[in-house]
Design a protein around this motif. Structure first.
Motif, short mmCIF file in Angstrom:
data_model
loop_
_atom_site.label_atom_id
_atom_site.label_comp_id
_atom_site.label_asym_id
_atom_site.label_seq_id
_atom_site.Cartn_x
_atom_site.Cartn_y
_atom_site.Cartn_z
N GLU A 1 6.57 1.74 -8.48
CA GLU A 1 5.91 0.58 -9.05
C GLU A 1 6.80 -0.66 -8.93
O GLU A 1 6.32 -1.77 -8.64
CB GLU A 1 5.58 0.83 -10.53
CG GLU A 1 4.85 -0.30 -11.23
CD GLU A 1 3.37 -0.40 -10.88
OE1 GLU A 1 2.69 -1.28 -11.44
OE2 GLU A 1 2.91 0.39 -10.05
N ALA A 2 8.11 -0.47 -9.12
CA ALA A 2 9.04 -1.58 -8.97
C ALA A 2 9.03 -2.12 -7.54
O ALA A 2 9.02 -3.34 -7.32
CB ALA A 2 10.45 -1.13 -9.36
N TRP B 1 0.81 -1.22 0.00
CA TRP B 1 0.00 0.00 0.00
C TRP B 1 0.85 1.28 0.00
O TRP B 1 0.46 2.28 -0.62
CB TRP B 1 -0.95 0.02 1.21
CG TRP B 1 -0.25 0.30 2.52
CD1 TRP B 1 0.24 -0.61 3.40
CD2 TRP B 1 0.03 1.59 3.07
NE1 TRP B 1 0.82 0.01 4.48
CE2 TRP B 1 0.71 1.37 4.31
CE3 TRP B 1 -0.22 2.89 2.65
CZ2 TRP B 1 1.15 2.42 5.10
CZ3 TRP B 1 0.22 3.95 3.46
CH2 TRP B 1 0.89 3.71 4.67
N ALA B 2 2.00 1.26 0.66
CA ALA B 2 2.82 2.47 0.77
C ALA B 2 3.39 2.91 -0.58
O ALA B 2 3.22 4.07 -0.98
CB ALA B 2 3.93 2.26 1.79
N PRO B 3 4.09 2.02 -1.33
CA PRO B 3 4.55 2.45 -2.65
C PRO B 3 3.41 2.77 -3.60
O PRO B 3 3.55 3.61 -4.49
CB PRO B 3 5.37 1.25 -3.15
CG PRO B 3 4.92 0.09 -2.33
CD PRO B 3 4.54 0.66 -1.00
N THR B 4 2.26 2.11 -3.39
CA THR B 4 1.10 2.43 -4.21
C THR B 4 0.62 3.85 -3.95
O THR B 4 0.39 4.63 -4.89
CB THR B 4 -0.06 1.45 -3.92
OG1 THR B 4 0.34 0.12 -4.27
CG2 THR B 4 -1.31 1.83 -4.70
N ALA B 5 0.49 4.21 -2.69
CA ALA B 5 0.02 5.55 -2.33
C ALA B 5 0.96 6.64 -2.82
O ALA B 5 0.53 7.64 -3.42
CB ALA B 5 -0.15 5.65 -0.81
N ILE B 6 2.25 6.45 -2.59
CA ILE B 6 3.22 7.46 -3.00
C ILE B 6 3.37 7.51 -4.52
O ILE B 6 3.33 8.58 -5.14
CB ILE B 6 4.59 7.19 -2.34
CG1 ILE B 6 4.47 7.26 -0.82
CG2 ILE B 6 5.62 8.19 -2.83
CD1 ILE B 6 5.71 6.79 -0.09
N GLY B 7 3.53 6.34 -5.13
CA GLY B 7 3.77 6.28 -6.56
C GLY B 7 2.62 6.83 -7.39
O GLY B 7 2.83 7.63 -8.30
N VAL C 1 3.51 -7.79 -18.32
CA VAL C 1 4.97 -7.78 -18.50
C VAL C 1 5.64 -7.02 -17.36
O VAL C 1 6.67 -7.45 -16.82
CB VAL C 1 5.34 -7.17 -19.86
CG1 VAL C 1 6.85 -6.99 -19.97
CG2 VAL C 1 4.82 -8.04 -20.99
N VAL C 2 5.06 -5.87 -16.98
CA VAL C 2 5.62 -5.08 -15.87
C VAL C 2 5.64 -5.90 -14.58
O VAL C 2 6.64 -5.91 -13.84
CB VAL C 2 4.82 -3.78 -15.66
CG1 VAL C 2 5.24 -3.07 -14.38
CG2 VAL C 2 5.01 -2.84 -16.85
N SER C 3 4.55 -6.60 -14.30
CA SER C 3 4.47 -7.40 -13.08
C SER C 3 5.52 -8.51 -13.08
O SER C 3 6.20 -8.75 -12.08
CB SER C 3 3.07 -8.02 -12.94
OG SER C 3 2.09 -7.01 -12.81
N LYS C 4 5.67 -9.19 -14.20
CA LYS C 4 6.62 -10.30 -14.29
C LYS C 4 8.06 -9.79 -14.26
O LYS C 4 8.95 -10.43 -13.67
CB LYS C 4 6.37 -11.08 -15.58
CG LYS C 4 7.01 -12.46 -15.60
CD LYS C 4 6.36 -13.40 -14.61
CE LYS C 4 6.94 -14.81 -14.70
NZ LYS C 4 6.40 -15.70 -13.66
N LEU C 5 8.32 -8.64 -14.88
CA LEU C 5 9.66 -8.07 -14.90
C LEU C 5 10.16 -7.78 -13.49
O LEU C 5 11.32 -8.06 -13.15
CB LEU C 5 9.67 -6.77 -15.72
CG LEU C 5 10.13 -6.83 -17.17
CD1 LEU C 5 10.00 -5.46 -17.80
CD2 LEU C 5 11.56 -7.32 -17.28
N ASN C 6 9.30 -7.18 -12.68
CA ASN C 6 9.71 -6.79 -11.35
C ASN C 6 9.73 -7.97 -10.37
O ASN C 6 10.22 -7.84 -9.26
CB ASN C 6 8.79 -5.68 -10.82
CG ASN C 6 9.03 -4.37 -11.51
OD1 ASN C 6 10.14 -3.84 -11.52
ND2 ASN C 6 7.99 -3.82 -12.14
#
Length: 362
Positions: free
Chosen positions: A183-184, A122-128, A286-291
């Motif tokens: 996001e990463a 939740w934290a990187p989601t809120a900030i990002g 792709v983004v999800s799998k990359l990270n």
């Protein structure tokens, strides 16, 4: 610069503006103006009515800053609230064998981490996404005016959909640069087993193991996901609003009450969100799998997933993005009303273009 010069400068923007959320917001103080009166007003007069003395002036730094603030609230609040659904969606994308469906994904997540586990990331989601909202809406307002001034009022009116597409794509390009590092971190903590749920732990871990490149290795796929999504979000939303008022709503928009306008706003936002989700979903996978996979590239991920695998998790993403898009337009429009930001009237063909068309018909 005189008042008349200022009015002329931004007239093209007002005539070109197809509305976004501006002309039909549920709390619009201008929504009840009679259509007959609008038709007989001169362009300069209508412009003055759209921006009263106690409103922030269009095109000023304060105007752009407050629009960006509206974007922060719009994107930050909605994305953070839907963190559990986003978590399940990401896990379906990267591990479909374990997380087989939305219901199963929530069940397995609850069994492993309890209710608290649903808030992971939740934290990187809120900030990002707050930073992304700042850029998405703030830069959109800037580019819409800049491109409108370059085209002039006639071309801005004739090609207003292209204007919205270009402005939204330009805005999202910069917004994603701010979003990508967070996001990463979000995807890493949501999908990689053994990763800490704390942003202050995950971010230094990525920096130590992969350097600065680790935060931006998903930038190109992020652009591939977010730019088409944002273009669809703005253009489809505005066209859907027009169609709803033309074919579904039994009376003109200026005769609708606040509740009715809000219903149209939410419906148009949700419909636009469905299209946004479909257009951008393969890149999102792709983004999800990359990270999740350290050291992998976008090409390697695409080859591994195949043409079927890139569509895993589409159903929860449609639900999530449809809800997000509808709520974001509502929040953004409400913030503009609260902060007394001007909201342009519906587009109207410039008088000069009307005269040209009339001359051709003679």
């Amino acid at each position: 610069m005189s008042s008349s010069d200022t009015n002329s400068k931004f007239l093209g923007y007002y005539e070109a503006a197809q509305g976004s959320s501006f002309p039909f917001g549920p709390f619009s103080r201008h929504a009840q103006c009679q259509a007959g009166q609008e038709q007989h007003q001169q362009p300069e007069h209508r412009l003055m009515m759209a921006s009263t003395s106690d409103e922030v002036k269009v095109g000023t730094l304060k105007y752009y800053a407050l629009c960006g603030f509206g974007g922060i609230l719009s994107c930050g609040i909605t994305h953070t609230a839907l963190t559990p659904l986003d978590l399940v969606k990401c896990r379906i994308q990267v591990n479909p064998e374990k997380y087989k469906s939305i219901v199963n994904g929530f069940k397995v997540t609850m069994e492993e981490g309890g209710v608290r586990g649903l808030g992971r990331g939740w934290a990187p989601t809120a900030i990002g996404y707050s930073l992304q909202g700042l850029g998405k809406f703030g830069f959109y307002e800037i580019f819409k005016i800049v491109y409108g001034n370059v085209l002039g009022e006639e071309l801005s009116y004739l090609y207003r959909t292209s204007l919205y597409l270009a402005a939204s794509a330009s805005a999202e390009f910069f917004a994603d640069i701010a979003l990508c590092p967070l996001e990463a971190c979000k995807v890493r903590t949501q999908t990689k087993p053994g990763t800490s749920p704390l942003l202050r732990v995950v971010a230094p871990e990525i920096m130590r193991s992969e350097g600065l490149a680790g935060f931006y290795k998903g930038l190109v796929p992020l652009w591939m996901r977010q730019i088409p999504y944002t273009m669809m979000k703005f253009a489809c939303f505005e066209r859907t609003v027009e169609l709803l008022y033309k074919h579904v709503v039994p009376k003109p928009r200026d005769q609708c009450g606040k509740g009715e306008q809000l219903t149209v706003t939410f419906a148009a936002g949700y419909i636009a969100g469905v299209f946004c989700a479909v257009v951008s979903h393969p890149a999102d996978t792709v983004v999800s799998k990359l990270n999740q996979d350290k050291g992998s590239t976008a090409g390697q991920v695409l080859k591994k997933l195949g043409p079927i695998g890139v569509w895993k998790g589409l159903t929860p993403r449609i639900i999530m993005i449809g809800t997000l898009t509808a709520l974001q337009w509502f929040i953004y429009d409400a913030v503009k009303v609260w902060l007394r930001l001007p909201r342009p009237p519906p587009p109207e063909m410039p008088e000069s273009l009307k005269r040209k068309l009339a001359a051709k018909q003679q």
